[in-house]
Design an enzyme around this catalytic site. Structure first.
Site, short mmCIF file in Angstrom:
data_model
loop_
_atom_site.label_atom_id
_atom_site.label_comp_id
_atom_site.label_asym_id
_atom_site.label_seq_id
_atom_site.Cartn_x
_atom_site.Cartn_y
_atom_site.Cartn_z
N HIS A 112 -7.78 5.84 3.50
CA HIS A 112 -7.66 4.54 2.81
C HIS A 112 -8.95 3.74 2.86
CE1 HIS A 112 -3.20 4.00 2.00
NE2 HIS A 112 -3.29 5.20 2.55
N GLU A 171 0.93 8.16 -9.58
CA GLU A 171 -0.40 7.79 -10.09
C GLU A 171 -0.81 8.64 -11.30
OE1 GLU A 171 0.25 8.07 -6.86
OE2 GLU A 171 -0.13 6.05 -6.10
#
Lengths: 330, 327
Positions: B131, B62
């Site tokens: 998440h 990322e």
């Protein structure tokens, strides 16, 4: 490698002397006259041969990006000393209009994409620039300077892996000056031969180069640039030494590393080049002295220019937050 | 204008596809965007159609996805980088905030960053604590970045096009629960929802409900139910958290004199905090009741379904809040 012309050697000498004088003057302006303010300023003294040799292998259409020790590379790239010094003093005429400071010198017209102040933060930007160069089907390469300290954070691994994965025209140059801020390389890295990191990425490893010797740097960089232009990324480790503390806040550097510093100063990059020039060509002393006097004038003029430049104003404060939108500050 | 009823997923897919057809500089990069067809299938079939030059599968990196997208944008391309979910964008937060948002300013306009970072967002799927976030206000904190969060298919279509065509970096978040929901999408390939323009999704005179993304759905359901009791809510869909269309919010508040803010985000330092602060600073004389926030419960999210959903806002909580501000 083709034989180097005398003019090239003298130009390298000019660049290296200019950097040293510029950096010495910055230190003076910071510590004595206080014309340069702030908390960050990282000088390139000692590294001159790395930058001059590496960037000497580039075309104007190639790209350079680095971390916060950026003044020297900007000078090599041809950015005016006036504009860099003005940036150092936070003036409107500075490369970044006084909004970037010492760590954020950039010049789009020189394909000098800037100094960046988050360690490793510029490395994926270099990957992206190289992606752009390849996407547009150009032959441009992107040289990225990497401090030894940056080789241990995630950016380094992610950026170099992606660069290799996509065969991008990146030349990655680690400027290993043996100390990341205040921590020595053997206290921060399991593998202290940093060029070997290339193996992990499947990247071409051009090994460890003597970063005090501009000829060796130029030779390695030329090979790297040629490879990157045709094939893909390359990693070089340049061994060098910084003559000053990490930054202006590092006031005990001499005490901690004094003996080692003396040993490195004995292999000063400017002296090595001067020795080469005076050995190869006769009666060069006066010419080298003339170059020194000339570059000193450039530095003097830059201080004069910066000192007489206007400060940015409150309109500048809110300009360029966004492209094409007046910023409505709360 | 003629329109078709398609899901938000298909609207985003169509917008992205059309923009890639329109502008050669636009390309897609991210984890699983190519061969996998996109984790959320927004990039489906694009690798086959546009090829690997323009649809780039990345490693799970990322920091490099964010940073390389910034570099490519500075170079002159127009990357649309996908963060599989907003939770992973935390790993790229330095690239997004320190670089995407600041490069233009820091170098005094020498470089621009025409970048869109798409990220799936939201919670309520038993995805568990790491998440399950809606952290858009964190990103909206920083000048230099735009933040867009559509609530429906048509807006998603016009907002993504606006984001791709703009010269500034945009964090564009797509609520996972909204992907399958259908809505009318104009047939005009140049349909644009202007950056920073809120939309009144339902007019009303009694209470202003300010919301965005999935919160709009809860707000509209609540407004329907309350209308049956004679309470008329005005639902303002911000659409963009930055630039924040405070003018539309203030205008509505000056009419209704009461406000409830509905968000899927956590309550502290959130959109609700910001809107409440700005209303009291700018509309104090119009205020007839304390402003009420309906936010997620201030806990990390658990796995077990019932207690997870207990932490999520819904229309019943919105109805209760509206009644509270009406006294």
């Amino acid at each position: 490698m083709a034989a180097l012309k005398k003019e090239t050697l003298l130009e390298w000498y000019r660049q290296m002397v200019l950097i040293r004088q510029f950096e010495d003057r910055c230190a003076d302006l910071y510590f004595n006259s206080k014309k340069i303010t702030g908390v960050y300023m990282h000088l390139y003294s000692g590294h001159e041969a790395v930058g001059v040799g590496a960037l000497g292998a580039l075309k104007e259409t190639d790209h350079v990006i680095t971390a916060y020790r950026d003044h020297g590379l900007a000078l090599i790239r041809g950015v005016s000393a006036d504009a860099i010094m003005a940036e150092m003093m936070g003036k409107r005429t500075g490369t970044s209009g006084g909004k970037g400071g010492s760590m954020h010198i950039a010049s789009r017209q020189h394909n000098f994409w800037g100094g960046y102040a988050i360690v490793g933060g510029h490395l994926p930007l270099a990957t992206g620039l190289a992606l752009g160069a390849r996407y547009n089907n150009t032959d441009e390469v992107v040289v990225s300077m990497i401090g030894d300290g940056a080789t241990n954070n995630g950016y380094f691994h992610e950026a170099l892996n992606m660069s290799q994965l996509w065969d991008l025209p990146n030349v990655w140059i680690i400027e290993n000056n043996l100390v990341g801020m205040g921590t020595r390389i053997e206290d921060s890295s399991g593998q202290t031969e940093l060029h070997k990191r290339a193996i992990a990425f499947g990247m071409k490893d051009l090994g460890r180069v003597d970063g005090q010797d501009v000829f060796k740097m130029y030779e390695a960089a030329s090979e790297a640039v040629e490879y990157a232009r045709k094939s893909g990324p390359v990693l070089i480790e340049a061994l060098t030494y910084r003559y000053e503390g990490h930054g202006v806040s590092d006031k005990t550097f001499d005490k901690r590393f004094g003996d080692e510093l003396k040993a490195w100063e004995a292999r000063d990059p400017i002296n090595i080049l001067a020795h080469h020039i005076t050995t190869k060509y006769k009666n060069m002393d006066a010419e080298l002295e003339a170059i020194k006097a000339e570059t000193l004038k450039v530095v003097d003029a830059s201080v004069e220019f910066a000192s007489n430049s206007p400060d940015p104003d409150l309109n500048d404060l809110v300009a360029n937050v966004y492209v094409g939108r007046d910023y409505d500050v709360i | 204008m003629s329109s078709k009823n398609i899901s938000m997923r298909d609207a985003l897919h169509r917008a992205l596809w059309e923009e890639m057809e329109r502008d050669e500089r636009v390309f897609v990069m991210g984890e699983e965007v190519g061969k996998w067809n996109g984790t959320h299938k927004v990039t489906r079939d694009m690798l086959d159609h546009f090829g690997p030059r323009r649809v780039k599968d990345t490693p799970i990196s990322e920091m490099a996805i964010g940073g390389a997208a910034v570099g490519a944008a500075m170079y002159g391309l127009r990357p649309v980088a996908e963060m599989m979910t907003i939770n992973f964008a935390f790993l790229a937060i330095d690239a997004i905030i320190n670089h995407a948002a600041k490069v233009h300013y820091m170098f005094n306009g020498q470089f621009t960053v025409p970048l869109v970072i798409r990220a799936a967002t939201g919670w309520g799927m038993q995805a568990t604590a790491t998440h399950s976030h809606m952290p858009e206000p964190i990103f909206a904190h920083f000048p230099g970045l735009y933040v867009g969060c559509p609530s429906n298919a048509g807006d998603a279509y016009g907002m993504l096009k606006a984001a791709i065509r703009d010269d500034n970096p945009v964090l564009f978040t797509e609520t996972i629960a909204l992907y399958p929901k259908p809505g009318p999408v104009p047939d005009d390939p140049d349909y644009i929802v202007p950056i920073g323009k809120a939309d009144i999704k339902r007019p009303g005179k009694d209470v202003t409900i300010v919301s965005f993304a999935r919160g709009v759905e809860w707000s509209l359901k609540a407004a329907d139910a309350l209308a049956k009791e004679g309470i008329e809510c005005e639902v303002v869909d911000l659409r963009w958290l930055r630039p924040l269309d405070t003018a539309t919010v203030f205008e509505s508040f000056r009419k209704t004199n009461r406000c409830v803010i509905v968000e899927e985000c956590l309550p502290h330092y959130s959109l609700g905090s910001e809107i409440a602060a700005q209303i009291q600073e700018n509309c104090f004389d119009y205020m007839d009741a304390p402003i009420k926030r309906v936010s997620a419960m201030d806990v990390p999210l658990p796995f077990a379904k019932d207690i997870e959903l207990a932490a999520l806002p819904d229309e019943h909580k919105v109805i209760a809040a509206v009644k509270e501000v009406l006294g």
